[in-house]
Scaffold this motif. Structure first.
Motif, short mmCIF file in Angstrom:
data_model
loop_
_atom_site.label_atom_id
_atom_site.label_comp_id
_atom_site.label_asym_id
_atom_site.label_seq_id
_atom_site.Cartn_x
_atom_site.Cartn_y
_atom_site.Cartn_z
N TYR B 198 20.90 -23.70 -39.62
CA TYR B 198 20.98 -23.58 -38.17
C TYR B 198 21.26 -22.11 -37.89
O TYR B 198 21.86 -21.42 -38.73
N ALA B 199 20.80 -21.61 -36.77
CA ALA B 199 20.94 -20.17 -36.52
C ALA B 199 20.98 -19.88 -35.03
O ALA B 199 20.55 -20.69 -34.20
N THR B 200 21.54 -18.72 -34.68
CA THR B 200 21.53 -18.25 -33.29
C THR B 200 21.08 -16.79 -33.28
O THR B 200 21.20 -16.08 -34.28
N GLN B 201 20.54 -16.34 -32.17
CA GLN B 201 20.10 -14.95 -32.04
C GLN B 201 20.18 -14.55 -30.57
O GLN B 201 20.18 -15.39 -29.69
N CYS B 216 22.14 -11.82 -34.94
CA CYS B 216 21.73 -13.15 -35.40
C CYS B 216 22.80 -13.71 -36.33
O CYS B 216 23.42 -12.95 -37.08
N HIS B 217 22.99 -15.00 -36.28
CA HIS B 217 23.89 -15.70 -37.21
C HIS B 217 23.14 -16.88 -37.82
O HIS B 217 22.43 -17.59 -37.11
N CYS B 218 23.32 -17.09 -39.11
CA CYS B 218 22.71 -18.24 -39.79
C CYS B 218 23.78 -18.97 -40.59
O CYS B 218 24.66 -18.34 -41.17
N ILE B 219 23.68 -20.29 -40.63
CA ILE B 219 24.56 -21.12 -41.46
C ILE B 219 23.67 -22.01 -42.32
O ILE B 219 22.82 -22.74 -41.80
N GLY B 322 16.92 -23.82 -31.33
CA GLY B 322 18.25 -24.41 -31.21
C GLY B 322 18.39 -25.72 -31.96
O GLY B 322 19.10 -26.63 -31.52
N ILE B 324 18.57 -27.79 -36.02
CA ILE B 324 18.83 -27.68 -37.45
C ILE B 324 17.49 -27.88 -38.17
O ILE B 324 16.79 -28.86 -37.91
#
Lengths: 327, 327
Positions: B198-201, B216-219, B322, B324
């Motif tokens: 899952y990620a945000t930017q 950006c963040h990724c998990i 948005g 997974i």
């Protein structure tokens, strides 16, 4: 002003750290809130110069103790019940975090507070720690411009923990217990409430600690669009120099600020440098005690206490269910 | 052995860094692969002691150049087309990452490689950087036990970038371009392929850079259950001492290892200490060139190149939508 204490399972030490600096507060009553023996709390009280009355029943203490505040640090799964009981009697609550281990219990505390003249603060003591407190003041003063991105880390030694840590019902999970500090930094440094979370957790290799999760990751989007990550673990080697490795990195439009090993590192238009950490302006217990006694604001509000608890529980839900939770 | 180069938009410098150490390779041909003027590449070649033949058309070069390898560093959106064209002619490809800007193009390269005798390596040069290379050797040797949790950080200065960075179609996005290094570390240090992301930017406050995401963040969850986070940004202040702030922290059952500022920090049963970084055993271009010339393994495999590219594109999808993404 009369303070009562229930239990010493967590961070009750915050009370003794600064009660001497708070105007006119005395520790007048205590209970362990459970089968725990009273000697530990009694000893702490004596050392601080107090001889509080002991109550076997915490409810009796809250009903008859004529308290101006209660510090709740009993069994984790009773925080909500104890806090709600106190709020229903208009007794302000200095409460171990998380203040509830599930959303239903949180709603119960919120409902009690809505009808109360009293407020509640959860023990987010690490927001008050010197480097974090000053860093937050710097960010709020605009030193790194508009905040865009946050990374928060909590890494702890596991050691051998009491049995109640081994069961979800009595421990609550590593995201709420350890992660609450990271989530509080995220809320504070972003200057926003939470919009969504996804998270992962893993309880393998936990040295016989039952349900306890050894490592957790959370990814948040805040309502103001700040992005945030939390890395939470019990993987810190026992021979590490300190119990915890607490960090936060906040990147903004005009700089990047980090707290690491109790130091503040700043990069901005003037380059990279360390910022000296002044003595903390506030300590958590005396800040709340003063806000109660003088009717002024505390650095952390009741609304933030509720928001943080909800964030902990929704992050845990996201990890439990493998789904994105929207706030 | 004859090498051809197409373009110099990215990290073609890796070739010149170690071609002198690779057995018998000469730069015999080049093209820019687009309207870029040939002078820059010509100058780099001359400085390295080569006088390669210039081809206006990269296809002609691949068809007539009798090349033993091609280095692809043309326009980002042509990497896949150029790589597939070369693989279809059994020419090994040293390719700028990401090797494709969308999943359809990636499939095209994979199909070409499946029917080819040639292999492809993407330019994950930071895995070969001294501190990261040694850290990976330490982790693979079991110095921190079983790997549980990884945090990888890429923080870059933005500056003023060419126009092609401003459009998703020609740039591909910050997760694939900057994040590919972080994702490669995650894949390498976890010793696993990816299971979910899952990620945000966020592209606000990007100083007029159009589509370009500033942070950006990724998990990730890996197939072997390792948990991983990536923090990626262009927020590094222009006055920071270096262009990039590359970090990785790997926590295992027997220790925590970090790479930060080119240093390796280890905490294990013996306590906390810095590990001296030896000169790198391998450099990315000469490692691949030797593997091609001698038919031996390269430190990074073709399968890893495909896996990394897919991970970059699925992480970007997760952030775009948005959702997974499961691998």
């Amino acid at each position: 002003m009369k303070l009562g204490i229930i239990g010493s399972r967590g961070h009750i030490g915050y009370v003794f750290e600064s009660i001497g600096e708070a105007d006119d507060w005395e520790l007048s009553a205590f209970s362990t809130g459970c089968d725990d023996a009273p000697e530990q709390l009694e000893g702490m009280a004596k050392k601080a110069g107090f001889s509080p009355e002991y109550f076997a029943d915490w409810r009796t203490m809250l009903e008859q103790g004529k308290l101006d505040m209660v510090a709740v640090d009993g069994p984790f799964d009773l925080h909500a019940q104890m806090a709600a009981f106190a709020l229903e009697r208009n007794i302000p609550v200095f409460c171990e975090k998380p203040i509830a281990l599930n959303l239903a219990d949180l709603e119960r505390v919120k409902a009690a507070q809505r009808h109360s003249t009293a407020k509640i603060l959860s023990m987010v003591g690490l927001r008050y720690e010197g480097a974090f407190q000053h860093a937050l003041n710097l960010v709020r003063a605009g030193k790194i411009g508009k905040v865009k991105q946050i990374f928060a880390q909590k890494s702890y030694k596991l050691g051998d923990r009491p049995d109640f840590y081994r069961h979800r019902a009595t421990f609550g999970g590593t995201i709420p217990w350890v992660g609450s500090h990271a989530l509080d930094w995220i809320m504070a440094f972003s200057g926003s409430s939470f919009a969504s979370v996804y998270a992962t957790q893993n309880r393998e290799d936990n040295h016989g600690h039952g349900d306890l999760e050894m490592s957790c990751h959370c990814i948040f989007t805040m309502r103001n669009q700040v992005q945030a990550l939390a890395s939470i673990d019990y993987l810190r080697p026992m021979n590490a120099p300190t119990h915890g490795d607490d960090r936060v990195r906040v990147a903004g439009t005009a700089g990047v600020l980090e707290v690491r090993s109790g130091r503040i590192l700043l990069i901005d238009a003037e380059g990279e440098r360390e910022i000296a950490v002044p003595p903390p302006e506030r300590k958590i217990f005396s800040d709340f005690a003063r806000s109660v006694a003088e009717g002024v604001d505390c650095w952390v509000s009741t609304e933030e206490t509720f928001e943080l608890t909800r964030a902990c529980l929704l992050a845990r839900d996201a990890a439990d269910n493998g789904t994105i939770c929207r706030f």
